[in-house]
Design an enzyme around this catalytic site. Structure first.
Site, short mmCIF file in Angstrom:
data_model
loop_
_atom_site.label_atom_id
_atom_site.label_comp_id
_atom_site.label_asym_id
_atom_site.label_seq_id
_atom_site.Cartn_x
_atom_site.Cartn_y
_atom_site.Cartn_z
N ASN A 68 -10.35 -3.18 1.72
CA ASN A 68 -9.90 -3.10 0.37
C ASN A 68 -11.26 -2.92 -0.41
O ASN A 68 -12.25 -2.56 0.18
CB ASN A 68 -9.38 -4.40 -0.31
CG ASN A 68 -7.90 -4.59 0.36
OD1 ASN A 68 -7.31 -3.63 0.42
ND2 ASN A 68 -7.76 -5.79 0.53
N HIS A 71 0.78 -1.31 -0.10
CA HIS A 71 -0.05 0.02 -0.10
C HIS A 71 0.73 1.42 -0.06
O HIS A 71 0.52 2.29 0.57
CB HIS A 71 -1.09 0.04 1.24
CG HIS A 71 -1.94 -1.05 1.07
ND1 HIS A 71 -3.12 -1.10 0.46
CD2 HIS A 71 -2.15 -2.24 1.77
CE1 HIS A 71 -3.69 -2.02 0.70
NE2 HIS A 71 -3.13 -2.90 1.35
#
Length: 485
Positions: free
Chosen positions: A127, A54
């Protein structure tokens, strides 16, 4: 109007910011030039370790407004009253690429949300997909290694990606999501967000429910084909960042409607799927979506590094009325996320403005460490219990206790009646239109056909055959055609 005075970091005015001090005209530089040394030393230290996963992200501030009464399920204060608003910060991200990667790539998107509640910060880390590739955190480092740059070639390798998936049949469901039409969102505004994990809500009477979060985009789902994504990534690697920034600056504030699925705790043991398996969803016909509220983003960060790069989220940041479940991936992340920030940002990262509570006051016995900014008076002790009116425990658990039984050891997850790795992947495939299926097959075959080992290809093909006979047959034929070219 008088000009602002440029100063050193100690506050002294800078006389010359264009020329370094030298020993005579044209002479060598002087070690005594404090301003030069300070600028160069700071410049060398401007970057911190990027996130292992990320790394590439964008963020924005906003608010969450409750639209429906959910007090029968949780006593979380920020969800207690219809119309109540709570300030939020969100960080969107890709998973596998580095900080300098492109936005428009085929990759899951992080959807990390911080609620600045009156009972402390609540972090919901998920997510844009309701499932994930694996269900046990011990496999996570290996999974990420397989998706990141190869240590020899220095680039992502199809052999590594598909070899790991060949040994992880539970990834078939997420692969079907990722390689399908929603694998490349057109923007962060045009995708859903999910808590993904199973969490726990507890009401005021102590009754507990397991819960899944669904943030449905009010802009509508929009995605890119592989060809569109490649073109956009080449023209503007910052496409998603640009879109989010400009939309909010124009006053076109993106929003999502939050729905939840709620399962009474007593139903978990006998449910046909393991409800704590991150590779599976709860069908809506079993547990319908119930509306909770609305998330609106209305303010861009003033400084991307300070507020997006240094934003730290941990799924262990709960508030009263919300807690964890036995989800093994969640349990691993309860430790790993906060530990990553202690490494990247330091033990006092929670004192940074973007991470500090806004509607509550942090009061504990954590002291010292790198970059400590909290100032404590001479009568503030750093131990507990004490006789000096220091903060004390409440005795009120944030959530209901989880029942446990059995022997310690490395156990496989308990099997439920329909707990296999392929059923839901097949269900997802069968829901697709013919055009969607064709694009899915092409995306999978495009990657799998690049694998050099036949046995790795065969193992992956077996997973698609197990999910659905048509699915497997079409992937096999597409891979064969590409390898014969």
């Amino acid at each position: 109007m008088s000009k602002r005075v440029l100063t050193t970091e100690s506050g002294a005015p800078v006389a010359d910011n264009q020329n370094s001090a030298t020993a005579g005209v044209g002479g060598p530089l002087l070690l005594q030039d404090q301003h030069l040394l300070e600028k160069l030393a700071r410049f060398n230290r401007e970057r911190i370790p990027e996130r292992v996963v990320h790394a590439r992200g964008s963020g924005a501030y906003g608010y969450f407004e409750v639209t429906d009464d959910v007090t029968g399920f949780t006593h979380a204060d920020f969800l207690s009253t219809v119309g109540k608003r709570t300030e939020t910060f969100i960080r969107f991200s890709t998973v596998a690429d580095n900080l300098g990667g492109a936005d428009a790539v085929r990759d899951p998107r992080g959807f990390a949300l911080k609620f600045y509640t009156e009972e402390g910060n609540y972090d919901l880390v998920g997510n844009n997909t309701p499932v994930f590739f694996i269900k046990d955190p011990i496999k996570f480092p290996d999974f990420i290694h397989s998706q990141k740059r190869d240590p020899f070639t220095g680039k992502q390798e199809a052999d590594n990606v598909w070899d790991f998936w060949a040994h992880a049949p539970e990834a078939t469901h997420q692969i079907t999501w990722l390689m399908g039409d929603r694998g490349v969102p057109a923007s962060y505004r045009h995708m859903n967000g999910y808590g993904s994990h199973t969490y726990q809500w507890t009401n005021a009477e102590g009754e507990a429910f397991f819960v899944k979060y669904h943030f449905k985009t009010n802009q509508g789902i929009r995605s890119l084909s592989s060809e569109q994504a490649a073109e956009i990534a080449g023209k503007d690697p910052n496409s998603h960042q640009t879109d989010l920034l400009q939309a909010i600056e124009r006053g076109v504030n993106p929003s999502w409607t939050l729905y939840v699925q709620l399962m009474p705790v007593a139903e978990a043991d006998d449910y046909r799927f393991n409800p704590f398996d991150l590779t599976k969803v709860w069908p809506h016909k079993d547990y319908p979506l119930q509306r909770v509220g609305r998330l609106v983003l209305d303010r861009n960060p003033d400084n991307v590094f300070a507020e997006v790069e240094q934003a730290a989220f941990s799924p262990n940041n709960f508030v009263p009325g919300i807690g964890p479940s036995p989800d093994k991936m969640l349990q691993g992340r309860l430790f790993a996320y906060a530990d990553a920030h202690r490494y990247r940002l330091g033990v006092n990262h929670t004192q940074l403005a973007v991470n500090a509570p806004k509607a509550a006051h942090a009061d504990n016995y954590g002291r010292d460490g790198l970059m400590a900014s909290n100032a404590y008076g001479r009568d503030r002790k750093n131990y507990e219990p004490n006789s000096y009116d220091g903060p004390a425990e409440t005795g009120r658990p944030l959530s209901a206790p989880l029942a446990v039984a059995g022997h310690t050891g490395t156990h496989e997850a308990p099997a439920h009646t329909k707990d296999d790795d392929f059923f839901q992947a097949g269900e997802l495939f069968r829901l697709m239109s013919e055009d969607e299926k064709s694009r899915l097959i092409a995306n999978i075959a495009g990657g799998l056909s690049q694998v050099s080992r036949d046995d790795v290809i065969e193992k992956n093909l077996a997973h698609f055959h197990a999910a659905d006979a048509e699915y497997g047959k079409r992937v096999e034929e597409a891979v064969r055609a590409l390898r014969e070219d």
